[in-house]
Design an enzyme around this catalytic site. Structure first.
Site, PDB file in Angstrom:
ATOM      1  CG  HIS A  80       4.068   4.370   2.759  1.00 18.55           C
ATOM      2  ND1 HIS A  80       4.154   5.678   2.352  1.00 18.55           N
ATOM      3  CD2 HIS A  80       3.273   3.769   1.835  1.00 18.55           C
ATOM      4  CE1 HIS A  80       3.462   5.859   1.252  1.00 18.55           C
ATOM      5  NE2 HIS A  80       2.902   4.699   0.912  1.00 18.55           N
ATOM      6  CG  HIS A  99      -0.858   1.520  -0.516  1.00 21.91           C
ATOM      7  ND1 HIS A  99      -1.582   2.658  -0.752  1.00 21.91           N
ATOM      8  CD2 HIS A  99       0.446   1.881  -0.619  1.00 21.91           C
ATOM      9  CE1 HIS A  99      -0.767   3.664  -1.010  1.00 21.91           C
ATOM     10  NE2 HIS A  99       0.480   3.224  -0.933  1.00 21.91           N
ATOM     11  CE  LYS A 105       1.133   9.736   0.818  1.00 23.57           C
ATOM     12  NZ  LYS A 105       1.061   8.394   0.279  1.00 23.57           N
ATOM     13  CG  HIS A 164       2.857  10.525  -3.909  1.00 23.21           C
ATOM     14  ND1 HIS A 164       2.861   9.151  -4.046  1.00 23.21           N
ATOM     15  CD2 HIS A 164       3.340  11.006  -5.084  1.00 23.21           C
ATOM     16  CE1 HIS A 164       3.310   8.824  -5.243  1.00 23.21           C
ATOM     17  NE2 HIS A 164       3.601   9.941  -5.906  1.00 23.21           N
ATOM     18  CG  HIS A 198       6.845   6.435  -1.645  1.00 25.22           C
ATOM     19  ND1 HIS A 198       6.879   7.638  -2.289  1.00 25.22           N
ATOM     20  CD2 HIS A 198       5.544   6.156  -1.435  1.00 25.22           C
ATOM     21  CE1 HIS A 198       5.644   8.064  -2.473  1.00 25.22           C
ATOM     22  NE2 HIS A 198       4.814   7.182  -1.955  1.00 25.22           N
ATOM     23  CG  ASP A 225       4.513   2.717  -1.575  1.00 24.68           C
ATOM     24  OD1 ASP A 225       3.325   2.765  -1.213  1.00 24.68           O
ATOM     25  OD2 ASP A 225       4.913   3.229  -2.643  1.00 24.68           O
TER      26      ASP A 225
HETATM   27  O1  DOR Z   1       3.155   2.692  -6.847  1.00 25.34           O
HETATM   28  C1  DOR Z   1       2.340   3.179  -6.095  1.00 25.34           C
HETATM   29  N1  DOR Z   1       1.222   2.522  -5.747  1.00 25.34           N
HETATM   30  N2  DOR Z   1       2.543   4.416  -5.637  1.00 25.34           N
HETATM   31  C2  DOR Z   1       1.622   5.079  -4.923  1.00 25.34           C
HETATM   32  O2  DOR Z   1       1.867   6.180  -4.541  1.00 25.34           O
HETATM   33  C3  DOR Z   1       0.306   4.465  -4.656  1.00 25.34           C
HETATM   34  C4  DOR Z   1       0.383   3.015  -4.714  1.00 25.34           C
HETATM   35  C5  DOR Z   1      -0.972   2.355  -4.787  1.00 25.34           C
HETATM   36  O3  DOR Z   1      -1.862   2.731  -4.023  1.00 25.34           O
HETATM   37  O4  DOR Z   1      -1.131   1.439  -5.590  1.00 25.34           O
HETATM   38 ZN    ZN Z   2       2.142   4.417  -0.994  1.00 23.59          ZN
END
Ligand code: DOR
Ligand code: ZN
Length: 360
Positions: free
Chosen positions: A19, A21, A105, A142, A180, A253
């Site tokens: 997971h 980004h 997702k 989520h 998460h 995450d």
């Molecule tokens: O803290 C987070 N940041 N939680 C999420 O679900 C998305 C993520 C983000 O994309 O910045």
């Molecule tokens: Zn995430």
């Protein structure tokens, strides 16, 4: 005591991050090397602006990620589709069959960063979820309710009671990753289900509880969603992660935001943990006396769940003393801005020593 009992090194299959980004543009270029340095593959979240809802958009994003991987480093992005109220079962199934994405997702609309186009009603996307159950395609969730009247610290447990439990009853064969997880409730929920329900656990939720956000003042770099909870929940997560149960696996995450967007009157949610996550997880397993279970959590349970091969390549990780440690950069530059990473400026207690070719 730990000096005597702790092995100096650990050789395991190269880990994956289930997971992450990675963003786009300058940010993508700045952060990809950090994930590729520690992980062979990563499940990449689709919450760009606009969100990634089509095969064409996801395939093009995958190309941009591959182009950002440093030369000589092997890293494979595993893509995901962003579920909206409008996405069709055929598009979801086609992307899976064509191996453009490996999962979809589910962001409840407005639950978190870039989730405005998320799903407003689970019932409304039931045909999509039924098709996913039929074809064995994982749903990544989520897990927070979005009702502003629900206390922010209860949004995950409320999601279990009002959404997830019903979904698991209705589609008992659907593969679900509860992403998460932050609560003892989520750990218990996953444990009470068969192997098709799993969870990722972040490194930061194993290290911090909710006090971290308020230590001597407001600390935006510890704010993420789901927000860190009480200490009893952190301890439950540490138990689950180090238990050897294959339903729990590594998902950082890592979610970079520019420092200026976090250090603001309305700061963004997300911790950029890619540079420190691997060492941070290892420290937890070391502290819990569970280093022998680290390979399962980091390198074996995820592929088993997704039905993917385990990595052939091995890495050797070594415990290092403060004097020999690499330090996490105080900030990571993204064009003319910067990101503040988790453990900024701190010494990393573990490092990859073999193969030496991975970039530092
Ligand atoms: O803290 C987070 N940041 N939680 C999420 O679900 C998305 C993520 C983000 O994309 O910045
Ligand atoms: Zn995430």
């Amino acid at each position: 005591m730990t000096d005597i009992q702790t092995p100096l090194s650990l050789t395991i299959r190269r880990p994956d991050d289930w997971h992450v980004h990675l963003r786009d543009g300058d940010m993508l270029a700045a952060v990809v090397p950090h994930t590729a340095n520690s992980f062979a593959r990563a499940i990449v979240m689709p919450n760009l602006v606009p969100p990634l809802t089509t095969r064409a958009a996801v395939a093009a994003y995958r190309d941009r990620i591959r182009a950002a991987v440093p030369k000589g480093v092997s890293f494979e992005p595993l893509m995901t589709a962003y579920l909206t109220d409008a996405i069709t079962p055929d598009e979801i199934a086609a992307g899976f069959a064509e191996k453009i994405w490996v999962a979809a997702k589910l962001y409840p609309a407005k639950a978190t960063t870039n989730s405005d186009f998320g799903v407003t009603s689970i019932n409304g996307i039931m045909p999509v979820l039924e098709r996913m159950a039929d074809i064995g395609m994982p749903l990544l969730v989520h897990g927070e309710v979005t009702d502003q009247h629900v206390d922010i610290f209860d949004r995950e447990s409320m999601f279990i009671d009002t959404v997830l439990a019903l979904l698991c009853d209705r589609l008992p064969d659907l593969k679900i990753v509860f992403e998460h997880v932050t609560t003892a409730d989520a750990v218990a929920f996953v444990k009470s289900h068969p192997q098709n329900v799993a969870a990722t656990i972040t490194a930061h939720h194993l290290h911090i509880n909710r006090n971290a956000m308020f230590q001597g003042g407001i600390r935006p770099h510890f704010y993420c969603l789901p927000v860190a909870k009480r200490e009893i929940h952190r301890l439950a997560l540490r138990d689950a992660a180090t238990s050897g149960d294959p339903r729990f696996f590594l998902g950082t995450d890592s979610a970079p935001h520019l420092a200026r967007d976090k250090e603001s009157a309305c700061g963004c949610a997300g911790l950029f943990t890619a540079p420190s996550a691997l060492a941070a997880y290892l420290q937890v397993f070391e502290e819990e006396g569970a280093l022998d279970r680290f390979e399962g959590f980091a390198s074996l349970h995820g592929p088993a769940f997704y039905g993917l091969p385990i990595n052939v390549q091995k890495v050797t990780l070594a415990r290092v003393s403060d004097g020999q440690a690499e330090r996490v950069a105080a900030e990571i530059v993204a064009r003319d801005q910067h990101i503040v990473p988790f453990w900024a400026g701190q010494a990393l207690p573990w490092r990859i020593v073999e193969p030496a070719t991975l970039p530092a």
